[in-house]
Enzyme design. Structure first.
Site, PDB file in Angstrom:
ATOM      1  N   LYS A  33       0.836  -1.214   0.000  1.00  0.00           N
ATOM      2  CA  LYS A  33       0.000   0.000   0.000  1.00  0.00           C
ATOM      3  C   LYS A  33       0.872   1.266   0.000  1.00  0.00           C
ATOM      4  O   LYS A  33       0.574   2.209  -0.709  1.00  0.00           O
ATOM      5  CB  LYS A  33      -0.899   0.048   1.249  1.00  0.00           C
ATOM      6  CG  LYS A  33      -1.972  -1.020   1.287  1.00  0.00           C
ATOM      7  CD  LYS A  33      -2.995  -0.710   2.358  1.00  0.00           C
ATOM      8  CE  LYS A  33      -2.417  -0.733   3.759  1.00  0.00           C
ATOM      9  NZ  LYS A  33      -2.070  -2.078   4.263  1.00  0.00           N
ATOM     10  N   ARG A 108     -10.558   2.280   9.412  1.00  0.00           N
ATOM     11  CA  ARG A 108     -10.160   0.928   9.820  1.00  0.00           C
ATOM     12  C   ARG A 108     -11.313   0.207  10.502  1.00  0.00           C
ATOM     13  O   ARG A 108     -11.194  -0.970  10.822  1.00  0.00           O
ATOM     14  CB  ARG A 108      -9.043   1.063  10.831  1.00  0.00           C
ATOM     15  CG  ARG A 108      -7.777   0.283  10.543  1.00  0.00           C
ATOM     16  CD  ARG A 108      -6.784   0.802  11.539  1.00  0.00           C
ATOM     17  NE  ARG A 108      -5.594   0.088  11.726  1.00  0.00           N
ATOM     18  CZ  ARG A 108      -4.398   0.550  11.357  1.00  0.00           C
ATOM     19  NH1 ARG A 108      -4.292   1.642  10.659  1.00  0.00           N
ATOM     20  NH2 ARG A 108      -3.320  -0.107  11.687  1.00  0.00           N
ATOM     21  N   ARG A 148      12.205 -11.003   4.292  1.00  0.00           N
ATOM     22  CA  ARG A 148      12.804  -9.659   4.303  1.00  0.00           C
ATOM     23  C   ARG A 148      14.045  -9.614   5.195  1.00  0.00           C
ATOM     24  O   ARG A 148      14.027 -10.071   6.332  1.00  0.00           O
ATOM     25  CB  ARG A 148      11.769  -8.662   4.799  1.00  0.00           C
ATOM     26  CG  ARG A 148      12.257  -7.221   4.791  1.00  0.00           C
ATOM     27  CD  ARG A 148      11.143  -6.243   4.744  1.00  0.00           C
ATOM     28  NE  ARG A 148      10.196  -6.387   5.828  1.00  0.00           N
ATOM     29  CZ  ARG A 148       9.066  -5.688   5.907  1.00  0.00           C
ATOM     30  NH1 ARG A 148       8.752  -4.840   4.958  1.00  0.00           N
ATOM     31  NH2 ARG A 148       8.251  -5.861   6.921  1.00  0.00           N
ATOM     32  N   ARG A 181      13.948  -8.149  10.862  1.00  0.00           N
ATOM     33  CA  ARG A 181      13.162  -7.392  11.845  1.00  0.00           C
ATOM     34  C   ARG A 181      12.461  -8.348  12.799  1.00  0.00           C
ATOM     35  O   ARG A 181      11.981  -9.408  12.368  1.00  0.00           O
ATOM     36  CB  ARG A 181      12.098  -6.566  11.112  1.00  0.00           C
ATOM     37  CG  ARG A 181      12.479  -5.125  10.916  1.00  0.00           C
ATOM     38  CD  ARG A 181      11.507  -4.400  10.041  1.00  0.00           C
ATOM     39  NE  ARG A 181      10.107  -4.555  10.459  1.00  0.00           N
ATOM     40  CZ  ARG A 181       9.091  -3.926   9.909  1.00  0.00           C
ATOM     41  NH1 ARG A 181       9.315  -3.106   8.894  1.00  0.00           N
ATOM     42  NH2 ARG A 181       7.864  -4.114  10.318  1.00  0.00           N
ATOM     43  N   ARG A 192      -0.995 -10.300  12.765  1.00  0.00           N
ATOM     44  CA  ARG A 192      -1.328  -9.055  12.054  1.00  0.00           C
ATOM     45  C   ARG A 192      -2.404  -9.323  11.002  1.00  0.00           C
ATOM     46  O   ARG A 192      -3.292  -8.504  10.776  1.00  0.00           O
ATOM     47  CB  ARG A 192      -0.077  -8.470  11.389  1.00  0.00           C
ATOM     48  CG  ARG A 192       0.869  -7.852  12.404  1.00  0.00           C
ATOM     49  CD  ARG A 192       2.225  -7.582  11.809  1.00  0.00           C
ATOM     50  NE  ARG A 192       2.245  -6.488  10.865  1.00  0.00           N
ATOM     51  CZ  ARG A 192       3.226  -6.274   9.984  1.00  0.00           C
ATOM     52  NH1 ARG A 192       4.260  -7.072   9.940  1.00  0.00           N
ATOM     53  NH2 ARG A 192       3.172  -5.260   9.159  1.00  0.00           N
TER      54      ARG A 192
HETATM   55  P1  AMP Z   1      -0.273   1.858  11.502  1.00  0.00           P
HETATM   56  O1  AMP Z   1       1.035   2.581  11.280  1.00  0.00           O
HETATM   57  O2  AMP Z   1      -1.304   2.203  10.449  1.00  0.00           O
HETATM   58  O3  AMP Z   1      -0.091   0.368  11.673  1.00  0.00           O
HETATM   59  O4  AMP Z   1      -0.884   2.419  12.883  1.00  0.00           O
HETATM   60  C1  AMP Z   1      -0.166   2.344  14.106  1.00  0.00           C
HETATM   61  C2  AMP Z   1      -1.138   2.373  15.272  1.00  0.00           C
HETATM   62  O5  AMP Z   1      -1.877   3.590  15.265  1.00  0.00           O
HETATM   63  C3  AMP Z   1      -2.202   1.292  15.255  1.00  0.00           C
HETATM   64  O6  AMP Z   1      -1.739   0.103  15.853  1.00  0.00           O
HETATM   65  C4  AMP Z   1      -3.314   1.908  16.069  1.00  0.00           C
HETATM   66  O7  AMP Z   1      -3.031   1.864  17.457  1.00  0.00           O
HETATM   67  C5  AMP Z   1      -3.226   3.354  15.634  1.00  0.00           C
HETATM   68  N1  AMP Z   1      -4.079   3.641  14.470  1.00  0.00           N
HETATM   69  C6  AMP Z   1      -3.684   3.969  13.205  1.00  0.00           C
HETATM   70  N2  AMP Z   1      -4.731   4.187  12.396  1.00  0.00           N
HETATM   71  C7  AMP Z   1      -5.844   4.001  13.158  1.00  0.00           C
HETATM   72  C8  AMP Z   1      -7.241   4.052  12.911  1.00  0.00           C
HETATM   73  N3  AMP Z   1      -7.729   4.357  11.687  1.00  0.00           N
HETATM   74  N4  AMP Z   1      -8.088   3.796  13.943  1.00  0.00           N
HETATM   75  C9  AMP Z   1      -7.623   3.507  15.176  1.00  0.00           C
HETATM   76  N5  AMP Z   1      -6.320   3.424  15.474  1.00  0.00           N
HETATM   77  C10 AMP Z   1      -5.416   3.655  14.477  1.00  0.00           C
END
Ligand code: AMP
Length: 243
Positions: A33, A108, A148, A181, A192
Site C-alpha cells: 500500500k 479501519r 525480508r 526485523r 497481524r
Molecule cells: P499503523 O502505522 O497504520 O499500523 O498504525 C499504528 C497504530 O496507530 C495502530 O496500531 C493503532 O493503534 C493506531 N491507528 C492507526 N490508524 C488508526 C485508525 N484508523 N483507527 C484507530 N487506530 C489507528
C-alpha cells in the site's frame, strides 16, 4: 450519470484534468500500500494521509491527542473512533487535500467509514471515497514478510526468496551480515493478518455494498499494479460523479 459523461470523466481522470478525489487503499500487511500510495501521489500530486503517521506525530509532539493515544498504540489496540475521526477532520481542512488524497490506514472500522462518508457528504460538491483493495495471496505475503532482510549499515533491503543477495545473508554493497526485523516472523505475521481481517472486513463490505469498491492483483510488477489501481479509480469515478 449519462454514459457519454461517464466516459469523459474516465478520460479526464486518466489524463489528470479533474481531481481524483479521495481514494482509500486497502490491503493486508505487506501488499504494498505504501509503495502504491507513493505512485499515486506522483501521478496526481495529491497527499497521502496515514493515520498511523499522524498519530505517531501527535504522540511524539506530546499533544493532548497524542497523550491519549499513546497508551492504546503501545498495546497495539485501536485508538477510539472519535479521536481518530477528529484528527482526520483537522487534516482534511488543509488546502492540499482539495484535489483528492490517498487514505492509508483509515477508515479501519465500520464506524470510521460511516463517519467519513457523512463528513465528506456534508459538502455536496465533494467526490465520495472510492476504495481499492490490493490483493496478494497468503503464500506470497508470507514470503515477502518472512524473507525480508536489511543491511544494518547501509539500509539496503533484500528478500531471501524474491531478491536475494549474491552471497547468502550478506549485503552486496558492504558485506555486512543482514538482519531480520523482530516482527517479520511467521507468528507475528499471522497475528497481524487476523487483526487486519477482523477489523477491515466490514469496511470492505461497506464500500462494496455502495458500489465504490474494486480489487486489483498485487502480485504483478509495481508499475502494473499502479496502472491497475489508476484504472480502477477511473472506472469507479465514472459511476460516482456525485452523492
Ligand atoms: P499503523 O502505522 O497504520 O499500523 O498504525 C499504528 C497504530 O496507530 C495502530 O496500531 C493503532 O493503534 C493506531 N491507528 C492507526 N490508524 C488508526 C485508525 N484508523 N483507527 C484507530 N487506530 C489507528
Amino acid at each position: 450519470m449519462a454514459m457519454a459523461a461517464a466516459d469523459t470523466h474516465v478520460e479526464k481522470v486518466n489524463s489528470r484534468e479533474v481531481s481524483p478525489g479521495p481514494i482509500l487503499l486497502l490491503g493486508a500487511p505487506g501488499v504494498g500500500k505504501g509503495t502504491q500510495a507513493k505512485e499515486l501521489m506522483a501521478k496526481w500530486g495529491i497527499p497521502q494521509i496515514s493515520t498511523g503517521d499522524l498519530l505517531r506525530y501527535h504522540r511524539d509532539q506530546g499533544t493532548p491527542l497524542g497523550v491519549q493515544a499513546k497508551a492504546v498504540m503501545d498495546q497495539g489496540k485501536l485508538v477510539p473512533d472519535d479521536l481518530v475521526n477528529q484528527m482526520v477532520a483537522e487534516r482534511l481542512k488543509q488546502r492540499d487535500t482539495a484535489e483528492g488524497y490517498i487514505l492509508d490506514g483509515f477508515p479501519r472500522t465500520l464506524g470510521q467509514a460511516k463517519w467519513l462518508d457523512r463528513h465528506i457528504g456534508a459538502d455536496p460538491t465533494a467526490l465520495p471515497v472510492v476504495a481499492v483493495s490490493i490483493q496478494v495471496g497468503y503464500t506470497q505475503l508470507l514470503r515477502r514478510i518472512t524473507g525480508r532482510r536489511t543491511c544494518p549499515v547501509c539500509g539496503t533491503i533484500y528478500n531471501i526468496y524474491l531478491q536475494p543477495p549474491k552471497v547468502d545473508e550478506k549485503c552486496d554493497l558492504d558485506g555486512t551480515s543482514l538482519v531480520r526485523r523482530s516482527d517479520d516472523t511467521e507468528e507475528v505475521f499471522q497475528e497481524r493478518m487476523r487483526t487486519y481481517e477482523s477489523q477491515t472486513a466490514p469496511v470492505v463490505e461497506h464500500y462494496r455494498a455502495l458500489g465504490r469498491f474494486a480489487e486489483v492483483d498485487g502480485e504483478q510488477p509495481v508499475d502494473q499494479v499502479a496502472a491497475d489501481v489508476i484504472a480502477a479509480v477511473a472506472r469507479l469515478r465514472s459511476g460516482t460523479g456525485g452523492h
